[in-house]
Design an enzyme around this catalytic site. Structure first.
Site, PDB file in Angstrom:
ATOM      1  N   GLU A   1      -5.618  -8.681   0.195  1.00 16.45           N
ATOM      2  CA  GLU A   1      -6.016  -8.884   1.592  1.00 16.45           C
ATOM      3  C   GLU A   1      -7.515  -8.633   1.696  1.00 16.45           C
ATOM      4  OE1 GLU A   1      -4.000  -6.193   4.231  1.00 16.45           O
ATOM      5  OE2 GLU A   1      -2.019  -6.744   3.519  1.00 16.45           O
TER       6      GLU A   1
ATOM      7  N   GLU B   1       0.818  -1.218   0.000  1.00 14.50           N
ATOM      8  CA  GLU B   1       0.000   0.000   0.000  1.00 14.50           C
ATOM      9  C   GLU B   1       0.855   1.274   0.000  1.00 14.50           C
ATOM     10  OE1 GLU B   1      -2.960  -0.302   3.097  1.00 14.50           O
ATOM     11  OE2 GLU B   1      -3.745  -2.186   2.311  1.00 14.50           O
TER      12      GLU B   1
END
Ligand SMILES: *[C@@H]1O[C@H](CO)[C@@H](O)[C@H](O)[C@H]1NC(C)=O
Ligand SMILES: *[C@@H]1O[C@H](CO)[C@@H](O)[C@H](O)[C@H]1NC(C)=O
Ligand SMILES: *[C@@H]1O[C@H](CO)[C@@H](O)[C@H](O)[C@H]1NC(C)=O
Ligand SMILES: *[C@@H]1O[C@H](CO)[C@@H](O)[C@H](O)[C@H]1NC(C)=O
Ligand SMILES: *[C@@H]1O[C@H](CO)[C@@H](O)[C@H](O)[C@H]1NC(C)=O
Ligand SMILES: *[C@@H]1O[C@H](CO)[C@@H](O)[C@H](O)[C@H]1NC(C)=O
Length: 416
Positions: free
Chosen positions: A196, A50
């Site tokens: 995820e 991220e």
């Protein structure tokens, strides 16, 4: 891309931060891939995690694409590029929709050009776009977020239609916002991997066993039924987050961060979860895990709540151990003041492997007991046996290797 199973668990992700040089990147990849016994299982190399979160102030905008390119050329040189793909797990905040309708989705305006370069890179190399999508975080950051819309099977007044397609949960809406963003920019066929997805079980009023089970089972039921999203009807390729709780993880994003596991720290499953495999029990408990003695550290019955050492002692224990199960709506949210203090002391004591001095708070505030102080949902846990360091306050936290291996095999057997 060879699809081995329609879903996978993050155990097999190889996380590689390589923002150093081309050479460093190349060697890291080759060493890891050749040396690893898991070579056959490696399908992706994930570069970074991220990196474009707005909290990073743009720190990784310049380095992420070059890092992807470095790893790609290393794989190509090693002849692994057909089998192993390079990708970068991105947060869902790299795209947005001004109206919240998926069809109005596009990449975040401040990183639009960079995102298009990355998407082109992924497309050119046959790699997937990897995104982490967290309905729990939508709920956590927006108290007015409609609860039912976070789950998969609750008919909810928040359902809406977009171009004739019905959206009854936020995951589908979020995922399809990405599909539209890709489509609008000429990459409508790029494959998507959910890097995820999950739901935490403690540390927040919406983080509990019931919601986590409802969310994860709802998600898995769609996968098992071969159901995708309105824009991509085939089942999504996803990694459940996560395998185990992490009791030392940063709680800067919130106290729930240490409670994402499908399993507790000791390898015991938190709830039943059917993964659609031949093993109908779903998650298999770790075998051969040994625990420390049945001893807990609590606030001494003869100590006073007014003792000036109470507050600093609790702060000390919580800063070094784990008090994220205390607080409104959490598993230990209903404890008395004494209960809170005992919880903090015990957490510190267990994380220090029941070292005698770790239950030696000033003014005789603490005492060791053999009566389990757990009540209802609030568990005063006992640390598992560590085969490594047992002395010193910093030493020996966590798994022994043999326990971990026993556990990993038990877990994997659920998939065979
Ligand atoms: C981003 O900026 C804020 C405010 O200036 C700062 O507190 C924070 O440490 C920065 N984060 C990073 C990763 O540089
Ligand atoms: C889901 O729906 C059931 C039945 O309508 C309701 O009892 C439950 O609270 C809902 N769950 C959530 C998380 O909204
Ligand atoms: C996407 O895939 C479909 C079916 O394979 C194909 O007909 C179409 O041309 C592709 N579109 C793009 C933009 O590559
Ligand atoms: C949603 O699915 C979960 C898990 O399968 C189940 O426990 C729950 O009862 C379901 N809720 C509704 C409203 O069907
Ligand atoms: C126990 O600790 C929690 C978290 O710090 C706090 O919210 C709660 O008010 C405390 N309870 C009592 C009775 O002091
Ligand atoms: C703690 O307990 C010990 C043994 O009972 C006693 O000797 C000592 O004075 C106590 N210390 C304090 C600060 O109360």
């Amino acid at each position: 891309m060879t699809r081995i199973k329609s879903y996978h668990i993050s155990l097999l992700w190889l996380l590689l931060w390589c923002l150093c040089s081309t050479i460093c990147g190349a060697f890291l990849v080759l060493e890891d891939l050749f040396a690893s016994n898991f070579e056959l299982f490696i399908r992706y190399v994930a570069v970074g995690n991220e990196p474009f979160l707005s909290t990073y102030n743009g720190s990784f905008l310049g380095t992420t694409l070059p890092a992807l390119q470095n790893i790609q050329s290393a794989l190509t040189k090693a002849g692994l590029d057909a089998r192993v793909k390079v990708t970068v797990p991105l947060n869902a905040d790299v795209y947005e929709s001004p109206t919240n309708l998926p069809s109005d989705g596009n990449f975040r305006s401040d990183i639009q050009d960079l995102m298009l370069s990355i998407v082109k890179f992924l497309s050119d190399n046959g790699a997937p776009f990897t995104v982490n999508i967290y309905p729990f975080i939508s709920l956590y950051t927006n108290p007015n977020f409609p609860l039912g819309f976070a789950f998969f099977n609750n008919s909810s007044s928040s359902s809406f239609t977009d171009g004739g397609k019905i959206y009854d949960n936020v995951f589908d809406a979020n995922h399809d916002t990405l599909v539209w963003a890709l489509q609008k920019n000429g990459y409508g066929n790029l494959s998507i991997v959910i890097g995820e997805i999950g739901w935490p079980t403690d540390g927040d009023q919406n983080a509990n066993l019931n919601y986590a089970q409802q969310f994860n089972q709802g998600f898995m039921n769609n996968v098992i039924a071969g159901k995708g999203t309105p824009m991509r009807p085939a089942p999504v390729d996803a990694y459940l987050f996560s395998l185990l709780d992490e009791d030392a993880k940063s709680i800067q994003p919130g106290n729930f961060e240490r409670h994402w596991g499908l399993f507790y720290l000791d390898g015991q499953p938190k709830y039943a979860l059917s993964l659609g495999t031949t093993n109908s029990n779903g998650l298999v408990p770790a075998r051969g895990v040994t625990y420390l003695a049945q001893k807990w550290c609590i606030m001494s019955p003869s100590a006073s709540l007014d003792d000036p050492q109470v507050a600093p002692s609790v702060s000390y224990a919580c800063a070094r151990a784990d008090c994220t199960s205390l607080g409104y709506g959490t598993s230990c949210g209903d404890l008395s003041a004494q209960g809170n203090i005992s919880y903090a002391f015990n957490s510190y004591y267990q994380q220090n492997n029941q070292l005698e001095s770790a239950c030696g708070f000033p003014d005789n505030l603490s005492v060791v007991t053999s009566n389990d102080p757990s009540t209802g949902t609030c568990k005063f846990r006992i640390m598992i046996q560590s085969h490594s360091v047992t002395s010193g306050v910093e030493g020996g936290r966590g798994f022994s290797m043999s326990s971990f291996v026993a556990f990993a095999f038990a877990f994997l057997s659920a998939f065979l």
